[in-house]
Design an enzyme around this catalytic site. Structure first.
Site, short mmCIF file in Angstrom:
data_model
loop_
_atom_site.label_atom_id
_atom_site.label_comp_id
_atom_site.label_asym_id
_atom_site.label_seq_id
_atom_site.Cartn_x
_atom_site.Cartn_y
_atom_site.Cartn_z
CG LEU A 40 -1.90 -1.17 1.36
CD1 LEU A 40 -2.84 -0.92 2.56
CD2 LEU A 40 -2.70 -1.40 0.08
CG HIS A 41 0.91 3.45 -3.35
ND1 HIS A 41 -0.20 4.18 -3.71
CD2 HIS A 41 1.01 2.45 -4.26
CE1 HIS A 41 -0.72 3.68 -4.82
NE2 HIS A 41 -0.01 2.62 -5.17
CG HIS A 44 -3.09 1.13 -2.38
ND1 HIS A 44 -1.73 0.99 -2.52
CD2 HIS A 44 -3.65 0.41 -3.39
CE1 HIS A 44 -1.47 0.21 -3.55
NE2 HIS A 44 -2.61 -0.15 -4.12
CD GLN A 68 -5.35 -8.16 -11.35
OE1 GLN A 68 -6.35 -8.44 -10.73
NE2 GLN A 68 -4.86 -6.93 -11.36
CG ASP A 157 -5.13 0.91 -12.03
OD1 ASP A 157 -4.31 0.20 -12.63
OD2 ASP A 157 -4.91 1.40 -10.90
P1 AMP Z 1 -3.58 -2.04 -7.05
O1 AMP Z 1 -3.14 -2.47 -5.67
O2 AMP Z 1 -2.48 -1.49 -7.90
O3 AMP Z 1 -4.42 -3.09 -7.72
O4 AMP Z 1 -4.56 -0.82 -6.82
C1 AMP Z 1 -5.66 -0.92 -5.97
C2 AMP Z 1 -6.52 0.32 -6.12
O5 AMP Z 1 -5.76 1.47 -5.80
C3 AMP Z 1 -7.04 0.50 -7.55
O6 AMP Z 1 -8.38 0.97 -7.50
C4 AMP Z 1 -6.11 1.56 -8.08
O7 AMP Z 1 -6.67 2.32 -9.13
C5 AMP Z 1 -5.87 2.39 -6.86
N1 AMP Z 1 -4.64 3.16 -7.02
C6 AMP Z 1 -3.41 2.68 -7.36
N2 AMP Z 1 -2.53 3.68 -7.49
C7 AMP Z 1 -3.22 4.84 -7.24
C8 AMP Z 1 -2.86 6.22 -7.23
N3 AMP Z 1 -1.64 6.63 -7.50
N4 AMP Z 1 -3.84 7.11 -6.93
C9 AMP Z 1 -5.09 6.70 -6.66
N5 AMP Z 1 -5.48 5.42 -6.65
C10 AMP Z 1 -4.56 4.49 -6.93
#
Ligand code: AMP
Length: 288
Positions: A40-41, A44, A68, A157
Site C-alpha cells: 500500500l501507498h 491506496h 490478471q 487505472d
Molecule cells: P492495485 O493495488 O495497484 O491493484 O490498486 C488498488 C486500487 O488502488 C485500484 O483501485 C487503483 O486504481 C488504486 N490506485 C493505485 N494507485 C493509485 C494512485 N496513485 N492514486 C489513486 N489510486 C490508486
C-alpha cells in the site's frame, strides 16, 4: 489514527468473509470495500480514508490476483508486505482485511470469467490479453464475498474503473462505484506499487509519463483539437533513452472509443516500459 467501530479482524477464508458480511448487512450496517493487490501507498490510503468517511464497515482486500497477470508478467515478484500494509490500513481505520490465498479464490477446475467485451479491447487490454477478464472476475468475486454497498477505485487505472462500472451496470450488481483522483509524488510521478522496481535513474526517466500528459494538456489549452497532434505532443515528451512506449491514446472518456477531434471529455492514457517496469498514467482532457 482514525477509529474503527468494530474490533479489527483479518479473514483469509472466502466463506468466512461472506458469512461475516451477511451478518453485518443483517445488522443494517453500510459496507465499503477497497480492493487492492497490497504494498500500500498513499493512493491506496486515499481510497481507504474515503471509504472510512462513507460507511460503517470498511473492508480492505489484499490479493495479488494471478488471473490478471500474463505468463511473462511480474506475478511472482510483485512486491508484498502484509504486515506493513495492515499497519498503514489500520491507521486509516479499516475494520476488516481480507487476505485470501490464491488457492482459496480459485479452486481446482475454476473456469468462469467475466468479459466486458468492448471496453476491455483497447489500451491496456490490447497489450495485456486476458488482463481485464481477470480483473472483472476477481472484483465480481470480491463483491459477492464482501457484499459491499459501495466500492472505491482509483482513476490511476482508468480503463479498469470504466470496466468495473460497466460490469456493475450490466450485471445489476447493485454496488455504488466511487472513482478517486490519481495520487502523485511531489514531482508528478503517479504512485504505484511497481515504482519500487525503479532504479534511481529509471525513477528520473519515469517522470516523462506525467510530463507527457502535461505536454498534451498544454497543447489543448493552446487550442489544439486534433487528436493526432495532441498525441504527438505526448509522444515527443516520452522519446527518451531507457523508455519504451507501449501506447499513447486519446479516446472518448466514457466509451473509450477512438476519436479524431477533441470535442467532448476524452482520456489521454499511456503505458510505457521504463527499463523492465511497465508504468501507466492518464489524464482526462476537456474543452471549455
Ligand atoms: P492495485 O493495488 O495497484 O491493484 O490498486 C488498488 C486500487 O488502488 C485500484 O483501485 C487503483 O486504481 C488504486 N490506485 C493505485 N494507485 C493509485 C494512485 N496513485 N492514486 C489513486 N489510486 C490508486
Amino acid at each position: 489514527m482514525i477509529p474503527s467501530r468494530l474490533p479489527f479482524e483479518i479473514i483469509r477464508d472466502p466463506a468466512a468473509l461472506r458469512a461475516r458480511a451477511e451478518d453485518l448487512r443483517r445488522d443494517g450496517l453500510r459496507i465499503a470495500v477497497v480492493p487492492t493487490m497490497g504494498y500500500l501507498h498513499d493512493g491506496h490510503l486515499s481510497l481507504l480514508r474515503a471509504a472510512r468517511a462513507s460507511a460503517d464497515v470498511v473492508i480492505l482486500t489484499i490479493f495479488v490476483n494471478p488471473t490478471q497477470f500474463g505468463p511473462r508478467e511480474d506475478l511472482s515478484r510483485y512486491p508484498r508486505d502484509e504486515e506493513g500494509d495492515l499497519a498503514k490500513a489500520r491507521g486509516c481505520g479499516i475494520d476488516l482485511a481480507f487476505c485470501p490465498e490464491a488457492s482459496a479464490m480459485y479452486a481446482p477446475g475454476y473456469q468462469t470469467y467475466i468479459e466486458v467485451r468492448e471496453l476491455q479491447q483497447p489500451m491496456c487490454g490490447a497489450s495485456r490479453p486476458g488482463h481485464f477478464a481477470g480483473v472483472a472476475t476477481v472484483v465480481a468475486k470480491l463483491f459477492n464475498l464482501a457484499r459491499p454497498h459501495v466500492a472505491f477505485f482509483g482513476q490511476k487505472d482508468y480503463q479498469q474503473l470504466a470496466i468495473i462500472r460497466r460490469m456493475v451496470r450490466d450485471l445489476d450488481l447493485g454496488v455504488e462505484i466511487v472513482g478517486l483522483p490519481i495520487i502523485r509524488e511531489p514531482d508528478g510521478l503517479a504512485r504505484s506499487s511497481r515504482n519500487v522496481y525503479l532504479s534511481p535513474d529509471e525513477r528520473q526517466t519515469a517522470l516523462a509519463l506525467s510530463a507527457a500528459l502535461d505536454a498534451a494538456e498544454a497543447a489543448v489549452k493552446r487550442g489544439e483539437r486534433d487528436v493526432a497532434t495532441i498525441v504527438a505532443a505526448a509522444q515527443a515528451t516520452l522519446a527518451r533513452p531507457g523508455l519504451r512506449v507501449d501506447y499513447v491514446e486519446l479516446r472518448d472518456a466514457d466509451e473509450l472509443t477512438a476519436i479524431e477531434r477533441l470535442e467532448r471529455p476524452a482520456v489521454l492514457a499511456l503505458a510505457a516500459f521504463v527499463g523492465a517496469t511497465r508504468l501507466i498514467d492518464n489524464r482526462v482532457l476537456t474543452v471549455t
